[in-house]
Scaffold this motif. Structure first.
Motif, PDB file in Angstrom:
ATOM      1  N   VAL A  74       8.892  -1.587 -12.072  1.00  0.00           N
ATOM      2  CA  VAL A  74       8.541  -1.546 -10.654  1.00  0.00           C
ATOM      3  C   VAL A  74       9.426  -2.514  -9.894  1.00  0.00           C
ATOM      4  N   ASN A  79       5.184  -1.680  -4.151  1.00  0.00           N
ATOM      5  CA  ASN A  79       4.776  -1.259  -5.492  1.00  0.00           C
ATOM      6  C   ASN A  79       4.484  -2.449  -6.396  1.00  0.00           C
ATOM      7  N   LYS A  82       0.979  -3.665  -5.493  1.00  0.00           N
ATOM      8  CA  LYS A  82      -0.015  -2.730  -6.037  1.00  0.00           C
ATOM      9  C   LYS A  82      -0.143  -2.902  -7.544  1.00  0.00           C
ATOM     10  N   ASN A 184       5.517   4.969   1.621  1.00  0.00           N
ATOM     11  CA  ASN A 184       4.436   4.652   0.678  1.00  0.00           C
ATOM     12  C   ASN A 184       3.091   4.656   1.407  1.00  0.00           C
ATOM     13  N   ASP A 187      -0.435   4.057  -0.355  1.00  0.00           N
ATOM     14  CA  ASP A 187      -0.410   2.752  -1.025  1.00  0.00           C
ATOM     15  C   ASP A 187      -0.484   1.619  -0.012  1.00  0.00           C
TER      16      ASP A 187
END
Length: 455
Positions: A74, A79, A82, A184, A187
Motif C-alpha cells: 500500500v 490507503n 485505511k 477514493n 474510502d
C-alpha cells in the motif's frame, strides 16, 4: 521492541499514539515533550512504519507495534490510513493492555486519524484525548463533509469551481479535496466520518493552534464537539521539530542564506508527502527562474513521481536557476524561516508549515495538494490575508506573478505587516497569562484530574 528504561511499576504516565506521517509525528512528539516538561511520564506507542530513533528521546518509553504495511504494498496516504486502522487494532490493544498492567495510565492521547482507538480505550475504562494536528477551521470543514455530500458539491467538482460554498464561507467548491474524493470516494468518506464521530466520543480535544488566530471558529467547534478543548499551540515554540525529522537536513542551506540580502529569498518547500509530475516540476522551475528573485528550493526525493531528484529538470532550467537559486533535498525549516534572508515562503499549506511561517512573520504563497491544505490556504489568502493562493494550480505565469506580488510589490508589504501582527500575538499567548499558557495549565489540571477515574 519496548524501551522500558528503569521506570517503576504502577508509575503514573500518559500513553501517546501518533499517526506515522511526518506532519503528524512532529506535533505529537512536541506535545509529548510539553507534557513531560510538566512532570508527566511518557510512553509512546508507534508503528514499525516510520519508527523514530528512540535514542533521540531517552526520556520517553517506546513500544513498537507491527503494522504489516511493508508487506502490503500500500502506498498513497488514504490507503495507508485505511490499512493501518484495520491492521493495528489488535497490536495496539495488546500493547495498551501490557502498559496498563505495568503502569497506572492516566489517559491515552491519539491522533484523530486513529478512530479505532476510542472503542479500545472505552473497553478498558481509559480516557482518550484526541490530538487533531490540523487547524480548527479545516477540522470543521472535514466535519462538514457529509453536508457537502448531501448538498451535491462532490457531483459538481468539474463545473463552477470558483463558486462559494454558502454553508461554509470562505471556502469555494475547488477548496474541497476533490482529487481524493473522486479517486477514493467511499474510502475517504468512511475515514473522515469515523474520525469525526469517534472524536466526538473522546474525553477531550487538543489543537496545535492559538485562539487569537481562529477565534471566530471556536464557537462553531464548541457547538459541535461537546467536550473540553485545549488550544495550546504553536507547539514548536515549546520544542523544535528537528529531532523528529524523517529526512536529513542539508545545513548548507543556512550557509547559502547567510550570503543573501535581508528579506530577499523565497523559500520553497511542499512538505514531506505531496507529489507532482515532471511537467508540474518544470512549471515551478520556470516560474521561479522567470521571477528573477533569489530562492531556496527543497526538492524532496520522491517529490516527482518516478524521479530520484532533479534529473528531470532540463539543463537550461538548471543553468538559469543556478544564477540566483539553491536546491536541496531537505532543509531545517524552522531555522530557514527564522533567517534574516527569508522574505517569503511558498508552501503546500500543511498546518505545521503554516504555523511556523506565522511564528516567524513570513508571508506565504500557497499551493495546496490535499486534505486540510485546501482549507488552510483559503484562510491564509482570504481570511487572515497573509499570503497568496495559486488559484490555477502550478502554472508558470501565475507563479511568476505571485512571487513578484509577494516579494517586491506593495501588496506583499501589507501581508508582511499583518503576519507580523499575528507573530506578536503568538508571543503574548505563550507568555504567562496568555491564551495558550492558560489552556496548557487547564490541560495539565484536566489530565491530573483523570487519575481518580482510572484507579
Amino acid at each position: 521492541m519496548d524501551n522500558q528504561g528503569t521506570t517503576s511499576i504502577l508509575q503514573n504516565r500518559i500513553v501517546l499514539f501518533p499517526l506515522p506521517f511526518q506532519g503528524h509525528i512532529n506535533p505529537m512528539f512536541q506535545l509529548a515533550n510539553i507534557l513531560h516538561s510538566r512532570g508527566f511520564n511518557i510512553s509512546m506507542i508507534h508503528t514499525k512504519y516510520n519508527f523514530p530513533n528512540p535514542s533521540k528521546y531517552p526520556h520517553f518509553n517506546f513500544h513498537i507495534i507491527s503494522d504489516g504495511l511493508l508487506e502490503s504494498g500500500v502506498s498513497n496516504p488514504v490507503n495507508i490510513i485505511k490499512f493501518l486502522n484495520s491492521n493495528c487494532v489488535e497490536p495496539f490493544r495488546e500493547c495498551l493492555d501490557r502498559l496498563m498492567f505495568d503502569y497506572h495510565v492516566d489517559c491515552v492521547i491519539t491522533d484523530a486519524n486513529w478512530p479505532f482507538t476510542q472503542a479500545i480505550a472505552d473497553s478498558v475504562n481509559l480516557p482518550r484525548i484526541v490530538l487533531r494536528t490540523s487547524s480548527i477551521c479545516s477540522f470543521l470543514a472535514f466535519a462538514a463533509v457529509s453536508l457537502f455530500r448531501d448538498k451535491g458539491y462532490f457531483s459538481n467538482l468539474d463545473s463552477n469551481m470558483d463558486a462559494p460554498i454558502e454553508e461554509f464561507p470562505p471556502l469555494k467548491i475547488k477548496d474541497i479535496p476533490q482529487g481524493e474524493i473522486t479517486s477514493n470516494s467511499e474510502d475517504v468518506f468512511q475515514i473522515i466520518d469515523a474520525m469525526v464521530q469517534q472524536t466526538k466520543k473522546a474525553s477531550a480535544l487538543i489543537f496545535n493552534t492559538f485562539s487569537e488566530l481562529e477565534e471566530p471558529d471556536l464557537p462553531k467547534l464548541y457547538n459541535q464537539f461537546l467536550m473540553q478543548t485545549f488550544t495550546i499551540g504553536p507547539f514548536h515554540k515549546f520544542f523544535s521539530a528537528s529531532t523528529t525529522s524523517l529526512l536529513t537536513h542539508d545545513m548548507n542551506s543556512i550557509s547559502w542564506l547567510d550570503k543573501q540580502e535581508p528579506k530577499s529569498v523565497l523559500y520553497v518547500s511542499f512538505g514531506s508527502v505531496a507529489t507532482m509530475d515532471t511537467q508540474k516540476l518544470q512549471e515551478v522551475a520556470f516560474g521561479l527562474a522567470n521571477s528573477k528573485q533569489p530562492f531556496l528550493w527543497v526538492i524532496r526525493p520522491g517529490l516527482v513521481n518516478g524521479s530520484e531528484w532533479i534529473e528531470t529538470l532540463p539543463n537550461e532550467i538548471l543553468e538559469s536557476i543556478s544564477e540566483r537559486g539553491y536546491i536541496v533535498k531537505w532543509a531545517p525549516q524552522q531555522e530557514v524561516l527564522s533567517h534574516f534572508a527569508i522574505g517569503g515562503f511558498w508552501t503546500h499549506s500543511g498546518w505545521n508549515s503554516t504555523l511556523e511561517s506565522i511564528c516567524e512573520g513570513v508571508p506565504m504563497i500557497c499551493s495546496s495538494f490535499f486534505g486540510d491544505q485546501m482549507t488552510n490556504s483559503r484562510y491564509v489568502s482570504d481570511v487572515w490575508k497573509i499570503g497568496i493562493k495559486l488559484e490555477k494550480g502550478l502554472e508558470r505565469d501565475e507563479i511568476e506573478n505571485a512571487i513578484r506580488r509577494l516579494m517586491v510589490e506593495k501588496e506583499g508589504d501589507g501581508m508582511r505587516e499583518r503576519i507580523l501582527c499575528l507573530k506578536e500575538k503568538i508571543d503574548v499567548c505563550l507568555n504567562t497569562g496568555g491564551s495558550s499558557y492558560q489552556s496548557l495549565e487547564k490541560l495539565v489540571d484536566f489530565i491530573t484530574s483523570l487519575r481518580s477515574s482510572t484507579v
